[in-house]
Design an enzyme around this catalytic site. Structure first.
Site, PDB file in Angstrom:
ATOM      1  CG  ASN A 140       3.271  -3.860  15.236  1.00 23.35           C
ATOM      2  OD1 ASN A 140       2.368  -3.157  15.664  1.00 23.35           O
ATOM      3  ND2 ASN A 140       3.761  -3.700  14.005  1.00 23.35           N
ATOM      4  CB  THR A 142       6.496  -2.575  10.332  1.00 23.62           C
ATOM      5  OG1 THR A 142       5.848  -1.970  11.460  1.00 23.62           O
ATOM      6  CG2 THR A 142       5.640  -2.425   9.086  1.00 23.62           C
ATOM      7  CE  LYS A 169       1.776  -2.830   4.801  1.00 21.07           C
ATOM      8  NZ  LYS A 169       0.650  -2.112   5.423  1.00 21.07           N
ATOM      9  CD  GLU A 224      -3.631  -3.059   9.942  1.00 23.91           C
ATOM     10  OE1 GLU A 224      -2.913  -3.613  10.800  1.00 23.91           O
ATOM     11  OE2 GLU A 224      -3.338  -1.989   9.404  1.00 23.91           O
ATOM     12  CE  LYS A 271      -2.053   3.653   8.941  1.00 16.77           C
ATOM     13  NZ  LYS A 271      -2.358   2.357   9.523  1.00 16.77           N
TER      14      LYS A 271
HETATM   15  O1  LIG Z   1       1.355  -0.763  11.722  1.00 21.77           O
HETATM   16  C1  LIG Z   1       2.589  -0.801  11.564  1.00 21.77           C
HETATM   17  O2  LIG Z   1       3.292  -1.760  11.913  1.00 21.77           O
HETATM   18  C2  LIG Z   1       3.313   0.386  10.943  1.00 21.77           C
HETATM   19  C3  LIG Z   1       2.447   1.295  10.112  1.00 21.77           C
HETATM   20  C4  LIG Z   1       1.911   0.626   8.892  1.00 21.77           C
HETATM   21  O3  LIG Z   1       2.009  -0.580   8.743  1.00 21.77           O
HETATM   22  C5  LIG Z   1       1.269   1.422   7.882  1.00 21.77           C
HETATM   23  C6  LIG Z   1       1.301   2.803   7.923  1.00 21.77           C
HETATM   24  C7  LIG Z   1       0.788   3.557   6.829  1.00 21.77           C
HETATM   25  C8  LIG Z   1       0.354   2.928   5.692  1.00 21.77           C
HETATM   26  C9  LIG Z   1       0.544   1.468   5.496  1.00 21.77           C
HETATM   27  O4  LIG Z   1       1.754   1.234   4.826  1.00 21.77           O
HETATM   28  C10 LIG Z   1       0.570   0.686   6.794  1.00 21.77           C
HETATM   29  C11 LIG Z   1      -0.849   0.263   7.183  1.00 21.77           C
HETATM   30  O5  LIG Z   1      -1.652  -0.009   6.302  1.00 21.77           O
HETATM   31  O6  LIG Z   1      -1.140   0.150   8.377  1.00 21.77           O
HETATM   32 MG   LIG Z   2      -3.002  -0.998   7.701  1.00 24.48          MG
END
Ligand SMILES: O=C(O)CCC(=O)C1=CC=C[C@@H](O)[C@@H]1C(=O)O
Ligand SMILES: [Mg+2]
Length: 367
Positions: A140, A142, A169, A224, A271
């Site tokens: 995806n 971001t 976000k 999320e 993660k």
């Molecule tokens: O999931 C994605 O598109 C990329 C990774 C991502 O969004 C994140 C990685 C690490 C911390 C956060 O900023 C964010 C998340 O919350 O998932």
């Molecule tokens: Mg997240």
């Protein structure tokens, strides 16, 4: 077994532009590369490369990570049997935080896969018995926090680059302003693009209930971490309202992972950096799928080594949906050429052996 010798290299990478999130702006990523060398059964030296790139609250702090890895280097001789690629947390590995453990176990797994002459994804699938390994993974786009116009422009640019799934976000501003942003994106990209929102736990239950009703109207695939990491019951209460609920910080922190996640979530973000390594992440993915919970793999905005490992993790998970692995472009620079460039919304899995053969060795050892 011959002793492992560990090498470390610190790094710091700026983001091209800061990534606005409900937890603040991410502007830099600091981490450590971990190199392991051990004598193989044939007497040849086997190498493996790992990366520890902490990100609180998902992992321990950078200082704690660096201190534990430096301590590892001094004691590697005595702990040769502990620093293998086991993620069970016994002995040496049990003393490390998740990011440090990710660095060590990834290096060990890379070495083991290179010694066996197989891609890391194949080795991960074998040990977790997850089935076939994919040769590409959907990803995806971001999109960070921003004004309505900035968010729409970023979304349209990602779609033009070939993404058909976007994660947006939210949570850094008033929930109604966020919903205006999301509605504008849906109007701009049309109905064929899959949209997700990530609130990083910023909303109250009342705000989340309002948001979920609007996200359902806008046909978002999931939201999320709408609520705080410890509010599992609150997430359970938000389900069944027309948009799936995904957990991230509730599962990727330094706390305990609830065994029965299917009570609280439709989707769980994994993660590998927060799970303490690729094998732990693939094992949890299999556990989630056994409960009909969908796993989605994301980076922690890592450098190329951990990002490539996350691609192998996703490839070892059957039927994985678009994953949050297209984060290389968020970085102003990287440590090495990317073996998994994004093409039309997907990334190819390196053929290895290991992560990407010896592509990363020059980062740690002078050839
Ligand atoms: O999931 C994605 O598109 C990329 C990774 C991502 O969004 C994140 C990685 C690490 C911390 C956060 O900023 C964010 C998340 O919350 O998932
Ligand atoms: Mg997240």
């Amino acid at each position: 077994m011959a002793a492992n010798t560990f090498d470390l290299r610190e790094f710091a990478l700026d983001l091209r532009t800061s990534l606005g999130t409900a937890k603040g702006d991410i502007t830099e990523r600091r981490g450590l590369l971990v190199g392991v060398e051990r004598e193989g059964t044939d007497g040849n030296i086997v190498r493996g490369v790992g990366e520890a790139t902490p990100l609180t609250p998902w992992t321990e702090s950078y200082d704690d990570c660096a201190a534990s890895l430096r301590g590892l280097g001094e004691g590697a001789e005595e702990n040769e049997d502990d620093a293998g690629d086991s993620d069970d947390g016994d002995g040496l590995l049990g003393t490390l935080g998740p990011a440090a453990r990710h660095g060590v176990t990834l290096a060990a797994s890379d070495a083991a896969a290179r010694a066996a002459g197989v891609p890391l994804a194949e080795q991960l699938a074998r040990t977790a018995a997850t089935g076939d390994v994919s040769d590409s993974v959907p990803v995806n786009g971001t999109v960070g926090d921003g004004s309505v116009d900035e968010t729409v422009a970023a979304a349209e640019s990602a779609v033009a680059d070939g993404f058909d799934c976007l994660k947006l976000k939210v949570g850094a501003r008033d929930v109604d302003d966020d919903l205006d942003r999301l509605r504008a994106v849906r109007d701009a990209v049309g109905d064929d693009v899959t949209l997700r929102a990530d609130a990083n736990g910023a909303w109250s239950h009342e705000e989340a209930e309002r948001a979920v009703d609007i996200l359902s109207e806008l046909a978002f695939a999931y939201v999320e971490q709408p609520l705080a990491a410890d509010d599992l019951a609150g997430h359970a209460d938000l389900r069944g309202r027309g948009v799936d609920i995904a957990l991230d910080e509730s599962v990727n922190g330094t706390g305990e992972v609830p065994q029965q996640l299917s009570e609280f979530a439709d989707v769980v973000v994994l993660k590998p950096m927060a799970q303490g390594g690729p094998r732990a992440a693939v094992a949890l993915a299999g556990h989630l799928q056994s409960q009909d919970v969908t796993p989605v793999v994301t980076t922690t905005i890592d450098a190329v080594v951990a990002r490539t490992a996350a691609v192998h993790v996703a490839a070892a998970i059957s039927d994985v949906p678009a994953c949050g692995l297209a984060t290389a472009d968020l970085l102003a620079d990287d440590l090495a050429e990317d073996p998994c460039p994004v093409v039309d919304g997907s990334v190819s899995v390196p053929e290895g052996p290991g992560l990407a053969g010896d592509a990363f060795d020059s980062l740690l050892w002078d050839e």
